[in-house]
Enzyme design. Structure first.
Site, short mmCIF file in Angstrom:
data_model
loop_
_atom_site.label_atom_id
_atom_site.label_comp_id
_atom_site.label_asym_id
_atom_site.label_seq_id
_atom_site.Cartn_x
_atom_site.Cartn_y
_atom_site.Cartn_z
N HIS A 108 0.86 -1.18 0.00
CA HIS A 108 0.00 0.00 0.00
C HIS A 108 0.89 1.24 0.00
O HIS A 108 1.84 1.31 0.79
CB HIS A 108 -0.90 -0.01 1.23
CG HIS A 108 -1.80 1.18 1.29
ND1 HIS A 108 -2.86 1.33 0.43
CD2 HIS A 108 -1.77 2.28 2.05
CE1 HIS A 108 -3.45 2.48 0.69
NE2 HIS A 108 -2.80 3.08 1.67
N THR A 140 -6.31 -8.44 5.50
CA THR A 140 -7.44 -8.95 6.29
C THR A 140 -8.71 -8.27 5.77
O THR A 140 -8.66 -7.51 4.81
CB THR A 140 -7.26 -8.66 7.79
OG1 THR A 140 -7.30 -7.24 7.98
CG2 THR A 140 -5.95 -9.22 8.32
N1 NHR Z 1 -9.34 -6.14 0.18
C1 NHR Z 1 -9.45 -6.30 1.50
N2 NHR Z 1 -10.49 -6.98 1.95
N3 NHR Z 1 -8.53 -5.82 2.37
C2 NHR Z 1 -7.50 -5.10 1.93
O1 NHR Z 1 -6.62 -4.65 2.80
C3 NHR Z 1 -7.35 -4.87 0.53
C4 NHR Z 1 -8.30 -5.42 -0.32
C5 NHR Z 1 -8.22 -5.20 -1.70
C6 NHR Z 1 -7.22 -4.42 -2.22
C7 NHR Z 1 -5.29 -2.90 -1.95
C8 NHR Z 1 -5.67 -1.47 -1.48
C9 NHR Z 1 -4.47 -0.52 -1.55
O2 NHR Z 1 -3.34 -0.94 -1.30
C10 NHR Z 1 -6.29 -3.85 -1.37
C11 NHR Z 1 -6.32 -4.08 0.00
C12 NHR Z 1 -8.52 -0.77 -3.86
C13 NHR Z 1 -9.28 0.13 -3.14
C14 NHR Z 1 -10.59 0.67 -3.69
O3 NHR Z 1 -11.19 1.56 -3.11
C15 NHR Z 1 -8.84 0.52 -1.89
C16 NHR Z 1 -7.67 -0.01 -1.38
C17 NHR Z 1 -6.92 -0.93 -2.11
C18 NHR Z 1 -7.35 -1.30 -3.36
N4 NHR Z 1 -11.07 0.12 -4.83
C19 NHR Z 1 -12.32 0.50 -5.49
C20 NHR Z 1 -13.39 -0.57 -5.28
O4 NHR Z 1 -14.56 -0.19 -5.38
C21 NHR Z 1 -12.11 0.65 -6.98
C22 NHR Z 1 -11.07 1.67 -7.32
C23 NHR Z 1 -10.61 1.58 -8.79
O5 NHR Z 1 -10.97 0.65 -9.52
O6 NHR Z 1 -9.81 2.47 -9.17
O7 NHR Z 1 -13.07 -1.76 -5.10
O8 NHR Z 1 -4.66 0.70 -1.74
C1 GAR Z 2 1.80 0.73 -6.58
O1 GAR Z 2 2.37 1.97 -6.27
C2 GAR Z 2 1.00 0.23 -5.40
O2 GAR Z 2 1.52 0.64 -4.16
C3 GAR Z 2 -0.30 0.88 -5.64
O3 GAR Z 2 -0.49 0.89 -7.04
C4 GAR Z 2 0.77 0.88 -7.68
C5 GAR Z 2 0.81 -0.26 -8.65
O4 GAR Z 2 1.90 -0.15 -9.49
N1 GAR Z 2 -1.34 0.12 -5.04
C6 GAR Z 2 -2.52 0.62 -4.81
O5 GAR Z 2 -2.78 1.79 -4.95
C7 GAR Z 2 -3.51 -0.40 -4.34
N2 GAR Z 2 -4.78 0.22 -4.22
P1 GAR Z 2 2.34 -1.37 -10.41
O6 GAR Z 2 1.12 -1.84 -11.18
O7 GAR Z 2 3.35 -0.74 -11.34
O8 GAR Z 2 2.92 -2.43 -9.54
#
Ligand code: NHR
Ligand code: GAR
Length: 215
Positions: A108, A140
């Site tokens: 993240h 989680t």
């Molecule tokens: N799922 C769970 N249950 N728990 C986590 O900790 C997760 C996860 C899925 C993805 C990555 C996370 C990040 O590192 C991740 C962690 C997507 C969103 C989001 O809001 C938020 C956090 C992360 C990934 N996604 C939108 C949705 O509606 C769509 C956004 C888009 O498509 O651009 O799923 O940041």
């Molecule tokens: C990375 O910077 C990662 O930390 C972030 O997206 C980029 C993916 O780059 N992750 C998120 O924002 C998850 N929500 P990549 O496709 O070049 O690995």
């Protein structure tokens, strides 16, 4: 060990795993790259290496549960030991998390617990933070709330915008993500009672600072 890597975008973190597996830094192989976005850049990187790829477009499913079920069905025959979220952008349902609990990692782009969710670098800039970073954590049910393993800090320089910070942070991501995965592959990591253990010791609440462990 077999890895499955889930992506949505360019796949630079996937590339770091490809290189870590090739160099021997990671005693593992990537059995499948799964994207929810058709045409994601990471798919081409995988194909160039002869790694199996699959696209499951979340827009083809009526619910998050149905989308996650399709991903679970695709992963079942692969039987990955470890599932890596590498820029994967869909929030996962509890059923998916439960299937891979303790074997599911994310990176993240913030210094967790600061800025879970999206637009992390802009939020850090808006808050006037002097440093940003990235954190590898166990996944989680709590979004970006699973226990942190390893983080890297990057100072904010005058004139940095969110894009500049994203570039600098990603270079550190490519170091810390394979390193944390290496701990897992070596059998040194566990998730117990919502805490991360390394060599049987509970990790600090923010994880380990890369600066504290490199020479
Ligand atoms: N799922 C769970 N249950 N728990 C986590 O900790 C997760 C996860 C899925 C993805 C990555 C996370 C990040 O590192 C991740 C962690 C997507 C969103 C989001 O809001 C938020 C956090 C992360 C990934 N996604 C939108 C949705 O509606 C769509 C956004 C888009 O498509 O651009 O799923 O940041
Ligand atoms: C990375 O910077 C990662 O930390 C972030 O997206 C980029 C993916 O780059 N992750 C998120 O924002 C998850 N929500 P990549 O496709 O070049 O690995």
């Amino acid at each position: 060990m077999k890895l499955a890597v889930l992506i949505s975008g360019s796949g630079s973190n996937l590339q770091a795993f490809i290189e870590a597996c090739a160099s021997g830094e990671l005693s593992a192989s990537i059995a499948l790259v799964l994207s929810n976005r058709p045409g994601a850049g990471g798919l081409a990187r995988a194909e160039a290496e002869g790694i199996a790829t699959l696209t499951i477009d979340h827009r083809d499913f009526a619910s998050r549960e149905a989308f996650d079920r399709a991903m679970l069905d695709a992963l079942e025959p692969v039987a990955p030991d470890l599932v890596i979220l590498a820029g994967f952008m869909r929030i996962l349902t509890p059923a998916f998390i439960a299937a891979f609990r303790g074997r599911l990692l994310n990176i993240h782009p913030s210094l967790l617990p600061k800025y879970p969710g999206l637009n992390t670098h802009q939020r850090a800039l808006d808050a006037g933070d002097s440093e940003v970073g990235a954190t590898v954590h166990f996944v989680t049910e709590e979004l970006d709330g699973g226990p942190p393993l390893l983080f890297a800090r990057v100072p904010v320089a005058a004139g940095d915008d969110a894009g500049a910070l994203a570039d600098k942070v990603q270079r550190r991501e490519h170091v810390i993500y394979p390193l944390a995965a290496r701990w897992f592959v070596e059998g040194r990591l566990a998730l117990r009672n919502n805490q991360a253990l390394l060599d049987g010791q509970v990790l600090p609440g923010n994880g380990i600072d890369l600066d504290a462990i490199r020479d």
